[in-house]
Design an enzyme around this catalytic site. Structure first.
Site, PDB file in Angstrom:
ATOM      1  N   LYS A 170       0.858  -1.188   0.000  1.00  0.00           N
ATOM      2  CA  LYS A 170       0.000   0.000   0.000  1.00  0.00           C
ATOM      3  C   LYS A 170       0.895   1.239   0.000  1.00  0.00           C
ATOM      4  CE  LYS A 170      -1.836   3.259   2.176  1.00  0.00           C
ATOM      5  NZ  LYS A 170      -1.804   4.487   1.425  1.00  0.00           N
ATOM      6  N   GLU A 245       9.347   2.712  11.047  1.00  0.00           N
ATOM      7  CA  GLU A 245      10.344   3.777  10.859  1.00  0.00           C
ATOM      8  C   GLU A 245       9.556   5.071  10.811  1.00  0.00           C
ATOM      9  OE1 GLU A 245      13.451   3.664  11.086  1.00  0.00           O
ATOM     10  OE2 GLU A 245      13.846   1.518  10.810  1.00  0.00           O
ATOM     11  N   CYS A 279      13.726  11.551   6.230  1.00  0.00           N
ATOM     12  CA  CYS A 279      13.663  11.317   7.688  1.00  0.00           C
ATOM     13  C   CYS A 279      15.056  11.410   8.294  1.00  0.00           C
ATOM     14  CB  CYS A 279      12.971  10.000   8.020  1.00  0.00           C
ATOM     15  SG  CYS A 279      13.271   8.707   6.853  1.00  0.00           S
ATOM     16  N   GLU A 381       9.327  17.844  14.317  1.00  0.00           N
ATOM     17  CA  GLU A 381       9.764  17.535  12.956  1.00  0.00           C
ATOM     18  C   GLU A 381       8.966  18.385  11.966  1.00  0.00           C
ATOM     19  OE1 GLU A 381      11.098  13.717  10.395  1.00  0.00           O
ATOM     20  OE2 GLU A 381       9.082  13.593  11.194  1.00  0.00           O
TER      21      GLU A 381
HETATM   22  P1  ADP Z   1       3.320  10.951   5.778  1.00  0.00           P
HETATM   23  O1  ADP Z   1       3.628  12.144   6.587  1.00  0.00           O
HETATM   24  O2  ADP Z   1       4.510  10.288   5.164  1.00  0.00           O
HETATM   25  O3  ADP Z   1       2.178  11.130   4.816  1.00  0.00           O
HETATM   26  P2  ADP Z   1       1.593   9.058   7.144  1.00  0.00           P
HETATM   27  O4  ADP Z   1       1.890   8.336   8.412  1.00  0.00           O
HETATM   28  O5  ADP Z   1       0.403   9.909   7.087  1.00  0.00           O
HETATM   29  O6  ADP Z   1       2.913   9.889   6.866  1.00  0.00           O
HETATM   30  O7  ADP Z   1       1.531   8.058   5.925  1.00  0.00           O
HETATM   31  C1  ADP Z   1       2.407   6.969   5.758  1.00  0.00           C
HETATM   32  C2  ADP Z   1       1.631   5.809   5.157  1.00  0.00           C
HETATM   33  O8  ADP Z   1       0.688   5.335   6.128  1.00  0.00           O
HETATM   34  C3  ADP Z   1       0.818   6.199   3.916  1.00  0.00           C
HETATM   35  O9  ADP Z   1       0.875   5.136   2.978  1.00  0.00           O
HETATM   36  C4  ADP Z   1      -0.561   6.352   4.489  1.00  0.00           C
HETATM   37  O10 ADP Z   1      -1.578   6.160   3.535  1.00  0.00           O
HETATM   38  C5  ADP Z   1      -0.584   5.246   5.525  1.00  0.00           C
HETATM   39  N1  ADP Z   1      -1.651   5.392   6.533  1.00  0.00           N
HETATM   40  C6  ADP Z   1      -2.232   6.526   6.970  1.00  0.00           C
HETATM   41  N2  ADP Z   1      -3.197   6.242   7.873  1.00  0.00           N
HETATM   42  C7  ADP Z   1      -3.232   4.902   8.026  1.00  0.00           C
HETATM   43  C8  ADP Z   1      -3.997   3.990   8.814  1.00  0.00           C
HETATM   44  N3  ADP Z   1      -4.958   4.394   9.641  1.00  0.00           N
HETATM   45  N4  ADP Z   1      -3.744   2.676   8.700  1.00  0.00           N
HETATM   46  C9  ADP Z   1      -2.764   2.234   7.885  1.00  0.00           C
HETATM   47  N5  ADP Z   1      -2.024   3.027   7.098  1.00  0.00           N
HETATM   48  C10 ADP Z   1      -2.241   4.358   7.163  1.00  0.00           C
END
Ligand code: ADP
Length: 479
Positions: A170, A245, A279, A381
Site C-alpha cells: 500500500k 520507521e 527522515c 519535525e
Molecule cells: P506521511 O507524513 O509520510 O504522509 P503518514 O503516516 O500519514 O505519513 O503516511 C504513511 C503511510 O501510512 C501512507 O501510505 C498512508 O496512507 C498510511 N496510513 C495513513 N493512515 C493509516 C492507517 N490508519 N492505517 C494504515 N495506514 C495508514
C-alpha cells in the site's frame, strides 16, 4: 487509468486519484485506481493462498526473479527517475540515484535468498541434534510514505520476497506513479500470481485493512509518528509482528576544528537536499562558539547559490515541496520560529512562480540562527527545508544538545579530531552516526534504522532484514 494488481490481475477501483506534478500543478500525470476495503481483503486472500507454494520456492527461483527486477530497475533508471521527479519533486540526479538504489537493493536481496543460513548445535541431551532455521513469516503488509517512493518500497518488498513471504503493498496516496511502475516490473518478473499485490488508496481504508486482517502476519511501516502509533496498537492487539520507521529531528554538530567546506557542504546537503523531506535530514545544526559566525556566513553564502526550480530542470538543486499542505506547514513553522524569537538569517518565503513560469509548491530554504533548544523549530519535525542553528560553548554541551530529543534516527558531526569523532560515534543516541558526512544518504547493504521514538522493531536493509522477514524454528532430532 492505472490499475491495482490483485491476485495477478490488473483491477479497476471504485474511485480514481489524480496524480499532480508539484513542480507544475497544471501537469496531470495520470489517473490511478483507488482500492476499497473489500478489494484489499481480496489482495490479502490472494497473498495468503499464494504463500502455500511460494514459501516453499527454491532460493534459485527467488534469486532469478529478484535479480531480474533489479536489472530492469537499473536499466530503466532514467525513465523511472523521471516519474519520481515528476510526481514527488525530487531533482533528477537524486531521483535517478534513488531508482538505482532500488535496483541494487533487489540485486542484494537476490543474493540473500541464496545465503540464508541456519545453525546446527549439539544438544545437551545425548543422541539429540538441534537445528535452528529461518522460515518465511507469511503475508506482509507493506505501508510506505511519499518521500522515497521507490527506495522504501524496494527495501521492504525485496527482503519480504527473498525470504519467501507474500506481499500486499500500500503506497502513499501522493506517489502512485512510482508504485505502479514498480508493481508492473515485479508483475512481469515471473512471480506466481498473488505473491505480490498492489493496492493504492487511502491509509484509513486500505492501510487499515492491512493492520486489522488476521491473515496479515506482519506489517512493515514507514511514515509519521501518529500513524506509526496506530500501526503498533492494531498489531499488538492481534499479535502481529510489526516494524516502524518514523520521524527524526536529527542533529548535526560542527566543532571549532571542523573543515569549514566539509561542514557547510554536509549541513546544506543534510538540511535542504530533497527539499528537506528525508527522515534522515538534519534540521538542528549545533555549532561551537569559535567557528559559529564563520559557519553561519558560509552557510548563507552557499544557500544563496542553490537553484530552486522544476525538479526535472537541468541544474536544479532543490525542487518543490511535495504538496500544498506540506508547503503551508513549512511556512507556518517559519512564522513560529520568528515568533519564538529566532533570527531568520536566510530564505523561508514561498516562491509562487518558478523560473519557467510554472505554478508549483516552491519555497526558499530557510536558516534560523540564535535558536534555543526548547523552541518548537528545534523540537518538532518540520519535514521541509528549514534548519535552525544552536550556538554552544564546547563539544560536551554540543553532545548534550544533540541527544536532547525524543528521536534517534541519525546524528552527524564535523570535526578533524579523532578523539571527538570517536567519542561521538559511541555516545550519539542514534541508530546511524556520520562523521564529516551528511546525515542523509546511506548505503543499501547495511542496516538502516533508529532508536528512541524514531523506530521500533528490527532494523531494515542488509542481512539484518532477515530478523523481521523470517521467523526462527528450533528443531530437535533423536538419531
Ligand atoms: P506521511 O507524513 O509520510 O504522509 P503518514 O503516516 O500519514 O505519513 O503516511 C504513511 C503511510 O501510512 C501512507 O501510505 C498512508 O496512507 C498510511 N496510513 C495513513 N493512515 C493509516 C492507517 N490508519 N492505517 C494504515 N495506514 C495508514
Amino acid at each position: 487509468m492505472f490499475q491495482n494488481l490483485i491476485a495477478g490481475s490488473w483491477t479497476d477501483g471504485p474511485l480514481a486519484y489524480q496524480n499532480i506534478n508539484p513542480s507544475d500543478t497544471r501537469d496531470v500525470i495520470g489517473e490511478y485506481a483507488q482500492a476499497n476495503a473489500s478489494q484489499t481483503q481480496d489482495a490479502v486472500s490472494a497473498a495468503n493462498e499464494a504463500f502455500a507454494t511460494w514459501s516453499l520456492s527454491t532460493p534459485q527461483q527467488r534469486f532469478d526473479i529478484l535479480d531480474a527486477i533489479g536489472s530492469e530497475l537499473l536499466a530503466r533508471r532514467n525513465e523511472l527517475g523521471n516519474m519520481l521527479a515528476r510526481e514527488e519533486g525530487k531533482v533528477m540526479p537524486e531521483a535517478i540515484g534513488e531508482v538505482s538504489r532500488a535496483g541494487n537493493i533487489f540485486k542484494f536481496f537476490a543474493g540473500e535468498a541464496l545465503r540464508l543460513a541456519g545453525e546446527v548445535l549439539p544438544s545437551v541431551r545425548p543422541g539429540v541434534g538441534v537445528e535452528v532455521t529461518r522460515e518465511p513469516v507469511g503475508v506482509i503488509g507493506v505501508i510506505t510514505p511519499w518521500n522515497f517512493p521507490i527506495a522504501i518500497p524496494a527495501w521492504k518488498i525485496a527482503p519480504a520476497l527473498a525470504y519467501g513471504n507474500c506481499v500486499v503493498f500500500k503506497p502513499a496516496e501522493l506517489v502512485p506513479g512510482c508504485a505502479w511502475l514498480l508493481a508492473d516490473i515485479i508483475h512481469r518478473s515471473g512471480l506466481p500470481a498473488g505473491v505480490f499485490n498492489l493496492v493504492m488508496g487511502r491509509g484509513s481504508e486500505v492501510g487499515q485493512v492491512l493492520l486489522d486482517d488476521a491473515r496479515v502476519a506482519a506489517v512493515s511501516f514507514t511514515g509519521s509518528v501518529s500513524t506509526g502509533k496506530r500501526v503498533a496498537a492494531a498489531c499488538v492487539a492481534r499479535g502481529a509482528k510489526f516494524q516502524l520507521e518514523m520521524g527524526g529531528k536529527n542533529p548535526f554538530v560542527v566543532l571549532d576544528d571542523a573543515n569549514l567546506d566539509i561542514a557547510v557542504g554536509a549541513a546544506v546537503n543534510s538540511g535542504f537536499f530533497s527539499t528537506g523531506q528525508r527522515c534522515t535530514a538534519s534540521s538542528r545544526v549545533i555549532v561551537t562558539d569559535a567557528i559559529h559566525d564563520r559557519f553561519v556566513g558560509a552557510m548563507v553564502a552557499k544557500m544563496a547559490t542553490l537553484k530552486i526550480d522544476d525538479a526535472r530542470m537541468a541544474g536544479a538543486d532543490i525542487g518543490p515541496v511535495v504538496d500544498e499542505r506540506q508547503l503551508a506547514q513549512n511556512l507556518a513553522y517559519v512564522a513560529i520560529g520568528r515568533n519564538e524569537g529566532a533570527t531568520l538569517a536566510f530564505g523561508g518565503e514561498a516562491l509562487s512562480i518558478n523560473a519557467n513560469g510554472a505554478p508549483g509548491f516552491y519555497m526558499r530554504p530557510a536558516l534560523f540562527t540564535e535558536t534555543a533548544p526548547t523552541m518548537r523549530i528545534n523540537t518538532e519535525e518540520i519535514f521541509g527545508p528549514v534548519v535552525s542553528i544552536q550556538r554552544v560553548r564546547n563539544y560536551e554541551e554540543a553532545l548534550l544538545v544533540a541527544n536532547d530529543t525524543p528521536f534517534g534516527l541519525a546524528s552527524g558531526i564535523a570535526t578533524t579530531s579523532l578523539k571527538y569523532a570517536s567519542h561521538f560515534k559511541r555516545h550519539a543516541q542514534a541508530g546511524m552516526v556520520m562523521v564529516n558526512l551528511p546525515t542523509a544518504g546511506v548505503d543499501y547493504h547495511v542496516p538502516f534504522g533508529g532508536r528512541k521514538g524514531s523506530s521500533y522493531g528490527p532494523r531494515e536493509q542488509g542481512h539484518y532484514a532477515a530478523e523481521f522477514y523470517t521467523t526462527v524454528k528450533t528443531a530437535y532430532t533423536q538419531a
